[in-house]
Design an enzyme around this catalytic site. Structure first.
Site, mmCIF file in Angstrom:
data_model
loop_
_atom_site.group_PDB
_atom_site.id
_atom_site.type_symbol
_atom_site.label_atom_id
_atom_site.label_comp_id
_atom_site.label_asym_id
_atom_site.label_seq_id
_atom_site.Cartn_x
_atom_site.Cartn_y
_atom_site.Cartn_z
ATOM 1 N N HIS A 237 -5.308 -15.481 7.725
ATOM 2 C CA HIS A 237 -4.570 -15.361 6.479
ATOM 3 C C HIS A 237 -4.338 -16.665 5.724
ATOM 4 C CE1 HIS A 237 -4.129 -11.303 7.902
ATOM 5 N NE2 HIS A 237 -3.776 -10.975 6.675
ATOM 6 N N ARG B 116 -15.009 -7.800 4.099
ATOM 7 C CA ARG B 116 -15.487 -6.649 4.882
ATOM 8 C C ARG B 116 -16.762 -6.068 4.297
ATOM 9 N NH1 ARG B 116 -10.067 -5.219 5.933
ATOM 10 N NH2 ARG B 116 -9.599 -5.920 8.021
ATOM 11 N N ASP C 198 -11.844 -11.648 -2.392
ATOM 12 C CA ASP C 198 -13.225 -11.398 -1.968
ATOM 13 C C ASP C 198 -14.283 -11.520 -3.069
ATOM 14 O OD1 ASP C 198 -12.306 -10.821 0.580
ATOM 15 O OD2 ASP C 198 -12.082 -8.685 0.173
ATOM 16 N N ARG D 46 0.895 -1.149 0.000
ATOM 17 C CA ARG D 46 0.000 0.000 0.000
ATOM 18 C C ARG D 46 0.934 1.199 0.000
ATOM 19 N NH1 ARG D 46 -3.771 -3.777 2.506
ATOM 20 N NH2 ARG D 46 -5.276 -4.014 0.841
ATOM 21 N N GLY E 224 -9.279 -0.218 -5.179
ATOM 22 C CA GLY E 224 -8.420 0.922 -4.827
ATOM 23 C C GLY E 224 -7.284 1.077 -5.828
HETATM 24 P P1 ADP Z 1 -6.988 -2.658 -3.203
HETATM 25 O O1 ADP Z 1 -6.392 -2.424 -4.545
HETATM 26 O O2 ADP Z 1 -6.808 -4.084 -2.755
HETATM 27 O O3 ADP Z 1 -8.415 -2.162 -3.131
HETATM 28 P P2 ADP Z 1 -6.021 -0.328 -1.667
HETATM 29 O O4 ADP Z 1 -7.322 0.374 -1.703
HETATM 30 O O5 ADP Z 1 -5.266 -0.379 -0.403
HETATM 31 O O6 ADP Z 1 -6.113 -1.847 -2.129
HETATM 32 O O7 ADP Z 1 -5.097 0.370 -2.785
HETATM 33 C C1 ADP Z 1 -3.763 -0.049 -2.985
HETATM 34 C C2 ADP Z 1 -2.911 1.125 -3.394
HETATM 35 O O8 ADP Z 1 -3.401 1.720 -4.607
HETATM 36 C C3 ADP Z 1 -2.867 2.282 -2.409
HETATM 37 O O9 ADP Z 1 -1.958 2.076 -1.356
HETATM 38 C C4 ADP Z 1 -2.434 3.428 -3.297
HETATM 39 O O10 ADP Z 1 -1.054 3.380 -3.542
HETATM 40 C C5 ADP Z 1 -3.175 3.119 -4.600
HETATM 41 N N1 ADP Z 1 -4.449 3.840 -4.627
HETATM 42 C C6 ADP Z 1 -5.637 3.462 -4.086
HETATM 43 N N2 ADP Z 1 -6.583 4.398 -4.276
HETATM 44 C C7 ADP Z 1 -5.988 5.408 -4.942
HETATM 45 C C8 ADP Z 1 -6.425 6.703 -5.439
HETATM 46 N N3 ADP Z 1 -7.679 7.114 -5.281
HETATM 47 N N4 ADP Z 1 -5.518 7.484 -6.065
HETATM 48 C C9 ADP Z 1 -4.247 7.069 -6.226
HETATM 49 N N5 ADP Z 1 -3.770 5.896 -5.790
HETATM 50 C C10 ADP Z 1 -4.626 5.060 -5.161
#
Ligand code: ADP
Length: 363
Positions: A284, A196, A152, A74, A106
């Site tokens: 995990h 979640r 998920d 992250r 994300g």
């Molecule tokens: P997932 O991809 O599993 O949903 P996260 O939401 O933690 O996981 O997102 C992983 C990474 O992607 C973040 O730590 C960040 O670096 C990047 N990221 C997530 N959302 C954004 C955003 N709105 N703008 C830019 N980078 C983002």
């Protein structure tokens, strides 16, 4: 010839390494140059050795590996424009003009933001003197393609995300193991599984293991759920069942959004039904281990399609996400898929559970 980089980001899932292998090899088979970015977006921001050119042999055996062998993270820096500016500079340094991202919603949101910002980032690199105008001539546009890696199964517009069936299989096996001891002692087990905002794992595990009761965020139980659950479980016991299994998704709650925890369920089963009850949080192990055959295939077919999508993209095509719909690999509009995904969480927040249940399948 394109120079295509692949990265994995967000929570890891089984099959991510298989996806990287497929992207690297299809890139090379198409006569292009392949790169892997290590540690998710952090690798893009750090640059240098974190962005590595990949050869055919570099991904040998990766199809059956769990997790992601190029790491995931992250990355706070990538959330802000200065971080993305550094990332853009590092990509131009390596001559990379397309990016395949395997991650959750994300990560894919971040990817699309990066793409839409790209021309202005390149502009800023020139105006601040970091890059000469002629150096960025070939980098006016960035291609982004998304692959959904998540245990998920929480993204709209695809039937399955890379990793979800491996995780389900692991949960199933774990519950089978618990079954044996539950049967022997006539015990009840409350099993917490991941999820979640999305109850797919809990729902499927409940069905495939013959659970007595299931709690998922999208479809909370009735107001009288405590009584209802106890009645059902007493009935099952009266029919001669020697074990009780209740599956609780991490994000389970009642209709007023008050969390329903495994401990609450345990206390009810102990106090109101009189069962010797234990709680098992699978944790995990649900993420670990080798991908099942389905996830290997999904990751491979989608990785190949991601490279094809990069090669066919024009500056006008919206960023695609590679999906599986009715057993076919298809491209969908990335931001549209994310919008639909977010709507499910919004429906839950508004206690509109009917729409939440329909949400992920909506077009
Ligand atoms: P997932 O991809 O599993 O949903 P996260 O939401 O933690 O996981 O997102 C992983 C990474 O992607 C973040 O730590 C960040 O670096 C990047 N990221 C997530 N959302 C954004 C955003 N709105 N703008 C830019 N980078 C983002």
């Amino acid at each position: 010839k394109k120079r295509i980089a692949v990265l994995t980001s967000g929570g890891d899932s089984p099959g991510m390494s298989a996806a990287v292998r497929a992207v690297v090899r299809q890139t090379l088979a198409s006569g292009c140059t392949a790169f892997a970015v290590y540690e998710g977006y952090q690798g893009l921001v750090d640059g240098g050795d974190m962005i590595k050119e990949m050869q055919w042999e570099d991904v040998r055996g990766w199809i059956s590996e769990g997790g992601t062998l190029i790491g995931t993270a992250r990355c706070k820096a990538f959330m802000e424009r200065p971080g993305r500016l550094t990332a853009a500079n590092n990509m131009i340094e390596k001559g990379i003009d397309a990016l395949v991202i395997c991650g959750g919603d994300g990560s894919l949101t971040g990817a699309d933001k990066f793409r839409s910002e790209w021309p202005s980032l390149v502009e800023e690199l020139v105006s601040s003197g970091k890059r000469k105008a002629h150096e960025v001539e070939a980098y006016r546009h960035l291609n982004i393609v998304g692959l959904v890696g998540s245990i998920d199964n929480d993204l709209s517009s695809t039937d399955a995300t890379i990793g979800c069936y491996s995780s389900l299989q692991r949960i199933c096996q774990s519950i089978d193991y618990i079954d044996a001891t539950a049967l022997s002692h006539q015990r009840a087990f409350v099993i917490e599984v991941m999820g979640r905002h999305c109850g797919w794992l809990a729902l499927m595990a409940g069905v495939t293991c013959g659970a007595d009761f299931i709690f998922i965020p999208e479809n909370p139980p009735s107001e009288q759920w405590e009584e209802e659950m106890c009645t059902i479980i007493k009935k099952h016991r009266a029919m001669g069942k020697r074990k009780t299994i209740v599956v609780v998704a991490e994000g389970a709650h009642d209709r007023s959004l008050k969390p329903i925890s495994p401990l609450m369920v345990k206390d009810l089963l102990s106090d109101k039904v009189g069962l010797d009850t234990r709680v098992t949080t699978l944790g995990h192990v649900q993420r670990g281990g080798p991908p099942c055959a389905y996830d290997r295939m999904l990751a491979t077919l989608q990785g190949v399609e991601a490279v094809n999508a990069v090669l066919e993209a024009t500056p006008e095509t919206p960023s695609p996400v590679i999906c599986m719909v009715e057993n076919k690999i298809v491209r969908k509009d990335l931001m549209q898929a994310i919008k639909l995904t977010k709507q499910v969480a919004e429906h839950i927040e508004k206690k509109d559970f009917d729409s939440a249940m329909k949400g992920r399948d909506a077009e």
